[in-house]
Design a protein around this motif. Structure first.
Motif, PDB file in Angstrom:
ATOM      1  N   GLY A 134      11.144  -4.215  22.351  1.00 41.42           N
ATOM      2  CA  GLY A 134      10.969  -5.200  21.278  1.00 41.42           C
ATOM      3  C   GLY A 134      12.159  -5.198  20.331  1.00 41.42           C
ATOM      4  O   GLY A 134      12.700  -6.253  19.990  1.00 41.42           O
ATOM      5  N   ARG A 135      12.586  -4.007  19.933  1.00 39.99           N
ATOM      6  CA  ARG A 135      13.730  -3.921  19.007  1.00 39.99           C
ATOM      7  C   ARG A 135      15.018  -4.360  19.697  1.00 39.99           C
ATOM      8  O   ARG A 135      15.848  -5.052  19.106  1.00 39.99           O
ATOM      9  N   LEU A 136      15.157  -3.972  20.969  1.00 40.51           N
ATOM     10  CA  LEU A 136      16.368  -4.353  21.711  1.00 40.51           C
ATOM     11  C   LEU A 136      16.458  -5.876  21.857  1.00 40.51           C
ATOM     12  O   LEU A 136      17.510  -6.479  21.629  1.00 40.51           O
ATOM     13  N   ARG A 137      15.346  -6.518  22.222  1.00 38.71           N
ATOM     14  CA  ARG A 137      15.330  -7.988  22.352  1.00 38.71           C
ATOM     15  C   ARG A 137      15.767  -8.640  21.050  1.00 38.71           C
ATOM     16  O   ARG A 137      16.529  -9.603  21.036  1.00 38.71           O
ATOM     17  N   SER A 138      15.260  -8.108  19.956  1.00 39.60           N
ATOM     18  CA  SER A 138      15.578  -8.694  18.668  1.00 39.60           C
ATOM     19  C   SER A 138      17.070  -8.553  18.369  1.00 39.60           C
ATOM     20  O   SER A 138      17.722  -9.493  17.910  1.00 39.60           O
ATOM     21  N   GLN A 139      17.629  -7.393  18.652  1.00 42.65           N
ATOM     22  CA  GLN A 139      19.059  -7.184  18.410  1.00 42.65           C
ATOM     23  C   GLN A 139      19.915  -8.037  19.334  1.00 42.65           C
ATOM     24  O   GLN A 139      20.958  -8.540  18.924  1.00 42.65           O
ATOM     25  N   VAL A 140      19.493  -8.185  20.583  1.00 44.17           N
ATOM     26  CA  VAL A 140      20.272  -9.011  21.514  1.00 44.17           C
ATOM     27  C   VAL A 140      20.244 -10.475  21.039  1.00 44.17           C
ATOM     28  O   VAL A 140      21.269 -11.158  21.045  1.00 44.17           O
ATOM     29  N   SER A 141      19.089 -10.946  20.570  1.00 45.42           N
ATOM     30  CA  SER A 141      19.005 -12.319  20.046  1.00 45.42           C
ATOM     31  C   SER A 141      19.957 -12.497  18.870  1.00 45.42           C
ATOM     32  O   SER A 141      20.670 -13.500  18.765  1.00 45.42           O
ATOM     33  N   PHE A 142      19.945 -11.521  17.997  1.00 46.16           N
ATOM     34  CA  PHE A 142      20.822 -11.558  16.819  1.00 46.16           C
ATOM     35  C   PHE A 142      22.284 -11.611  17.265  1.00 46.16           C
ATOM     36  O   PHE A 142      23.076 -12.411  16.761  1.00 46.16           O
ATOM     37  N   ALA A 143      22.631 -10.790  18.251  1.00 44.57           N
ATOM     38  CA  ALA A 143      24.014 -10.740  18.741  1.00 44.57           C
ATOM     39  C   ALA A 143      24.417 -12.073  19.371  1.00 44.57           C
ATOM     40  O   ALA A 143      25.563 -12.509  19.245  1.00 44.57           O
ATOM     41  N   ILE A 144      23.475 -12.728  20.029  1.00 40.02           N
ATOM     42  CA  ILE A 144      23.764 -14.015  20.671  1.00 40.02           C
ATOM     43  C   ILE A 144      24.124 -15.046  19.600  1.00 40.02           C
ATOM     44  O   ILE A 144      25.146 -15.720  19.680  1.00 40.02           O
ATOM     45  N   HIS A 145      23.287 -15.142  18.580  1.00 38.30           N
ATOM     46  CA  HIS A 145      23.582 -16.098  17.510  1.00 38.30           C
ATOM     47  C   HIS A 145      24.899 -15.735  16.812  1.00 38.30           C
ATOM     48  O   HIS A 145      25.731 -16.606  16.561  1.00 38.30           O
ATOM     49  N   VAL A 272      24.759  -3.811  21.126  1.00 40.06           N
ATOM     50  CA  VAL A 272      23.603  -2.920  21.331  1.00 40.06           C
ATOM     51  C   VAL A 272      24.034  -1.451  21.297  1.00 40.06           C
ATOM     52  O   VAL A 272      23.284  -0.599  20.840  1.00 40.06           O
ATOM     53  N   LEU A 273      25.262  -1.164  21.747  1.00 40.61           N
ATOM     54  CA  LEU A 273      25.739   0.217  21.654  1.00 40.61           C
ATOM     55  C   LEU A 273      25.838   0.637  20.184  1.00 40.61           C
ATOM     56  O   LEU A 273      25.484   1.757  19.819  1.00 40.61           O
ATOM     57  N   ASP A 274      26.290  -0.290  19.339  1.00 40.95           N
ATOM     58  CA  ASP A 274      26.428   0.005  17.908  1.00 40.95           C
ATOM     59  C   ASP A 274      25.092   0.079  17.201  1.00 40.95           C
ATOM     60  O   ASP A 274      24.901   0.892  16.307  1.00 40.95           O
ATOM     61  N   ARG A 275      24.174  -0.826  17.558  1.00 41.67           N
ATOM     62  CA  ARG A 275      22.986  -1.015  16.729  1.00 41.67           C
ATOM     63  C   ARG A 275      21.693  -0.469  17.316  1.00 41.67           C
ATOM     64  O   ARG A 275      20.686  -0.392  16.610  1.00 41.67           O
ATOM     65  N   CYS A 276      21.680  -0.134  18.595  1.00 42.55           N
ATOM     66  CA  CYS A 276      20.417   0.297  19.215  1.00 42.55           C
ATOM     67  C   CYS A 276      20.548   1.695  19.805  1.00 42.55           C
ATOM     68  O   CYS A 276      19.942   2.000  20.833  1.00 42.55           O
ATOM     69  N   GLY A 277      21.352   2.533  19.160  1.00 44.05           N
ATOM     70  CA  GLY A 277      21.661   3.857  19.700  1.00 44.05           C
ATOM     71  C   GLY A 277      20.447   4.661  20.131  1.00 44.05           C
ATOM     72  O   GLY A 277      20.371   5.157  21.258  1.00 44.05           O
ATOM     73  N   GLU A 278      19.462   4.772  19.223  1.00 42.01           N
ATOM     74  CA  GLU A 278      18.283   5.599  19.510  1.00 42.01           C
ATOM     75  C   GLU A 278      17.496   5.056  20.697  1.00 42.01           C
ATOM     76  O   GLU A 278      17.026   5.808  21.545  1.00 42.01           O
ATOM     77  N   ASP A 279      17.331   3.738  20.721  1.00 43.38           N
ATOM     78  CA  ASP A 279      16.566   3.126  21.805  1.00 43.38           C
ATOM     79  C   ASP A 279      17.319   3.258  23.124  1.00 43.38           C
ATOM     80  O   ASP A 279      16.725   3.558  24.161  1.00 43.38           O
ATOM     81  N   ASP A 284      18.364   5.655  28.471  1.00 45.32           N
ATOM     82  CA  ASP A 284      19.300   6.462  29.250  1.00 45.32           C
ATOM     83  C   ASP A 284      18.585   7.687  29.835  1.00 45.32           C
ATOM     84  O   ASP A 284      18.790   8.075  30.975  1.00 45.32           O
ATOM     85  N   GLN A 285      17.707   8.268  29.047  1.00 44.49           N
ATOM     86  CA  GLN A 285      17.023   9.487  29.494  1.00 44.49           C
ATOM     87  C   GLN A 285      15.869   9.196  30.460  1.00 44.49           C
ATOM     88  O   GLN A 285      15.692   9.911  31.435  1.00 44.49           O
ATOM     89  N   TRP A 286      15.117   8.116  30.195  1.00 46.97           N
ATOM     90  CA  TRP A 286      13.875   7.915  30.955  1.00 46.97           C
ATOM     91  C   TRP A 286      13.888   6.757  31.929  1.00 46.97           C
ATOM     92  O   TRP A 286      13.073   6.693  32.838  1.00 46.97           O
ATOM     93  N   ILE A 287      14.783   5.780  31.724  1.00 42.08           N
ATOM     94  CA  ILE A 287      14.728   4.569  32.559  1.00 42.08           C
ATOM     95  C   ILE A 287      15.909   4.503  33.523  1.00 42.08           C
ATOM     96  O   ILE A 287      15.727   4.299  34.718  1.00 42.08           O
ATOM     97  N   GLU A 288      17.099   4.659  33.018  1.00 37.16           N
ATOM     98  CA  GLU A 288      18.274   4.642  33.899  1.00 37.16           C
ATOM     99  C   GLU A 288      19.292   5.663  33.423  1.00 37.16           C
ATOM    100  O   GLU A 288      19.952   5.477  32.394  1.00 37.16           O
ATOM    101  N   LYS A 289      19.436   6.733  34.196  1.00 35.84           N
ATOM    102  CA  LYS A 289      20.399   7.779  33.818  1.00 35.84           C
ATOM    103  C   LYS A 289      21.809   7.190  33.776  1.00 35.84           C
ATOM    104  O   LYS A 289      22.202   6.453  34.677  1.00 35.84           O
ATOM    105  N   GLY A 290      22.537   7.491  32.726  1.00 36.52           N
ATOM    106  CA  GLY A 290      23.920   7.023  32.649  1.00 36.52           C
ATOM    107  C   GLY A 290      24.085   5.625  32.088  1.00 36.52           C
ATOM    108  O   GLY A 290      25.181   5.067  32.093  1.00 36.52           O
ATOM    109  N   LEU A 291      22.991   5.070  31.570  1.00 36.36           N
ATOM    110  CA  LEU A 291      23.030   3.692  31.054  1.00 36.36           C
ATOM    111  C   LEU A 291      24.096   3.508  29.962  1.00 36.36           C
ATOM    112  O   LEU A 291      24.870   2.546  29.985  1.00 36.36           O
ATOM    113  N   ILE A 292      24.137   4.424  29.007  1.00 36.03           N
ATOM    114  CA  ILE A 292      25.064   4.258  27.876  1.00 36.03           C
ATOM    115  C   ILE A 292      26.504   4.270  28.357  1.00 36.03           C
ATOM    116  O   ILE A 292      27.311   3.410  27.990  1.00 36.03           O
TER     117      ILE A 292
END
Ligand code: ATP
Ligand code: MN
Length: 461
Positions: A134-145, A272-279, A284-292
């Motif tokens: 949810g937070r990631l979607r919101s940040q990506v939308s913001f980045a798009i605009h 998203v690297l700048d703004r969604c670090g925690e998410d 990276d840990q649970w869904i796709e190793k090495g994502l970051i």
């Protein structure tokens, strides 16, 4: 009711007096005469540790009944925490229980499968994964605009109800107020004259054609809105309702279009690297190793470009046992796209100049007469994430192609007019928003990056 978001509480200094609220993740009772309550409100990934002293008046009557999923308001003092997991914790002076969640609360603390969570779509936003999405979607939308606004693109909403049906023949949802059980008929056919709009209309599969009318006046525009496709593809990359970003630029040729698409994607990755670090750390840990690391590399490296014809040669030479045949003139299937981006290039690749027959009528015809100025951006794990083209701006060429495809010149008079009155070269692309979120989160199924996924046979909770 004045309450601080947990995100702000966690960055406040010890000593502050705070009121906050949220939903209980866990409760642990210590023999020392207090309980630890993990509280999450979705404002950030982390939960707040609340320490509740057994001396509080409602400790036995209420606090000891706080179960996972219950909602509370807490007033207290922020103190530095002796624990390793958090810097501060909230020492409660007052705990107000707002809503208990009885034992049948479906989201107990163990990990649930995504399939199970889809059946709990009304509650799943309270889990780590779906909160992060949810937070990631919101940040990506913001980045798009931001991306487009910073470059002087004008945001234009294109219509959701449309009479243009050329693009998605067979994939359209109809919109009507006619009574389906009692359709008005004339001469054996449905009398659409009596329908709300006086003609058949549909939910839009793309805002592009309408977007072109605006680009040929305002220069650079973009739309970002919902799109509907009734394609019966039960895949991990298709939804019946999804959001699409569609920029359209006057005086852009295909190369300019491709460059913009690449810059756009990289900008999103950096955001998203700048703004969604925690998410991202969680993904990276649970869904796709090495994502970051993957996103960091992508944000810095040039995308490769490849013509469709070269792509066909590469696929043929690969000697891979593809399910669908590789042959010049056939569309690339998902398995072909994935091979190109995942195994051959090992990164994003922009495939250009597809055969005329497999692409839409509005794409600009190349001088060879058999390919068009189309481009698809393919990325590992997802396949096609962007589809775009330079548009045919020559009146005669466009008219001929429309006639060949059996389109009604009358219905598309307005589209042809754009080529009659002050036509200019122009280009654009469409990016599937949910596919982008899939790509930056590593989530495998597109149903898990939309809060309300609509797929064949499924439109509710
Ligand atoms: P595909 O071949 O993957 O079905 P497409 O060629 O039909 O996609 P376009 O018409 O080019 O797609 O649409 C532009 C973008 O919209 C695609 O690149 C993709 O990111 C996204 N997209 C298309 N269809 C869907 C869908 N059903 N669900 C989610 N995203 C979609
Ligand atoms: Mn496409």
């Amino acid at each position: 009711m004045k309450r601080a978001l947990i995100k702000h509480v966690l960055s406040s200094p010890a000593g502050e007096s705070i009121t906050t609220g949220g939903w209980v993740r866990t409760r642990r009772d210590s023999r020392g005469g207090f309980s630890f309550v993990e509280l999450n409100d979705g404002s950030c990934f982390a939960s707040l540790q609340v320490v509740v002293d057994a001396k509080l008046e409602n400790y036995e009557s209420e606090v000891l009944h706080l179960s996972t999923g219950s909602s509370v308001l807490v007033e207290g003092i922020l103190q530095s925490s002796p624990g390793e997991k958090q810097a501060t914790e909230l020492h409660a002076r007052r705990v107000q229980v707002l809503g208990l969640a009885p034992d049948d609360y479906p989201l107990q603390k163990k990990r649930h499968s995504f399939e199970f969570l889809r059946s709990q779509a009304h509650l799943r936003a309270r889990t780590n994964t779906f909160g992060a999405i949810g937070r990631l979607r919101s940040q990506v939308s913001f980045a798009i605009h931001s991306f487009f606004q910073e470059r002087d693109f004008c945001f234009i909403p294109t219509p959701i109800i449309t009479a243009s049906d050329c693009e998605g023949a067979g994939h359209l949802f109809r919109v009507t107020t006619l009574e389906l059980e009692n359709l008005p008929r004339e001469n054996g056919r449905v009398a659409y004259e009596r329908d709300f709009f006086g003609e058949p209309v549909y939910l839009s599969v793309s805002g592009q054609l309408e977007g072109e009318t605006q680009a040929l006046a305002l220069s650079n525009i973009y739309t970002f809105g919902p799109t509907f496709r009734a394609e019966n593809s039960n895949t991990s990359r298709h939804l019946a309702e999804f959001w699409m970003v569609e920029p359209e630029m006057a005086f852009y040729q295909l190369e300019d279009d491709a460059r913009l698409a690449e810059e756009f994607l990289k900008c999103i990755f950096r955001h998203v690297l700048d703004r969604c670090g925690e998410d991202l750390k969680f993904f990276d840990q649970w869904i796709e190793k090495g994502l970051i690391k993957r996103l960091e590399v992508l944000a810095e490296h040039d995308f490769e470009m490849l013509s469709y014809s070269d792509a066909i040669d590469i696929l043929k030479k690969s000697k891979k046992p593809f399910e669908f045949p590789v042959e010049w003139g056939r569309d690339l299937q998902s398995e072909h796209e994935r091979f190109l981006t995942e195994e051959h290039v090992k990164g994003p690749v922009i495939v250009t100049d597809y055969p005329t027959e497999i692409k839409a009528f509005y794409m600009r015809l190349n001088d060879d007469g058999r390919t068009v100025r189309a481009m698809d951006v393919l990325v590992p794990g997802v396949g096609e994430i962007i589809g775009g083209s330079e548009r045919e701006e020559r009146f005669d060429v466009l008219k001929e192609r429309m006639l060949k495809q059996g389109l009604s010149l009358e219905d598309y008079q307005w589209y042809l007019d754009l080529r009659r009155f002050g036509s200019v070269p122009h280009s654009g692309f469409g990016l599937g928003f949910e596919r982008l979120v899939q790509f930056v989160s590593g989530m495998e199924n597109i149903r898990d990056v939309s809060p309300f996924p609509r797929t064949p046979g499924h439109a509710g909770f």
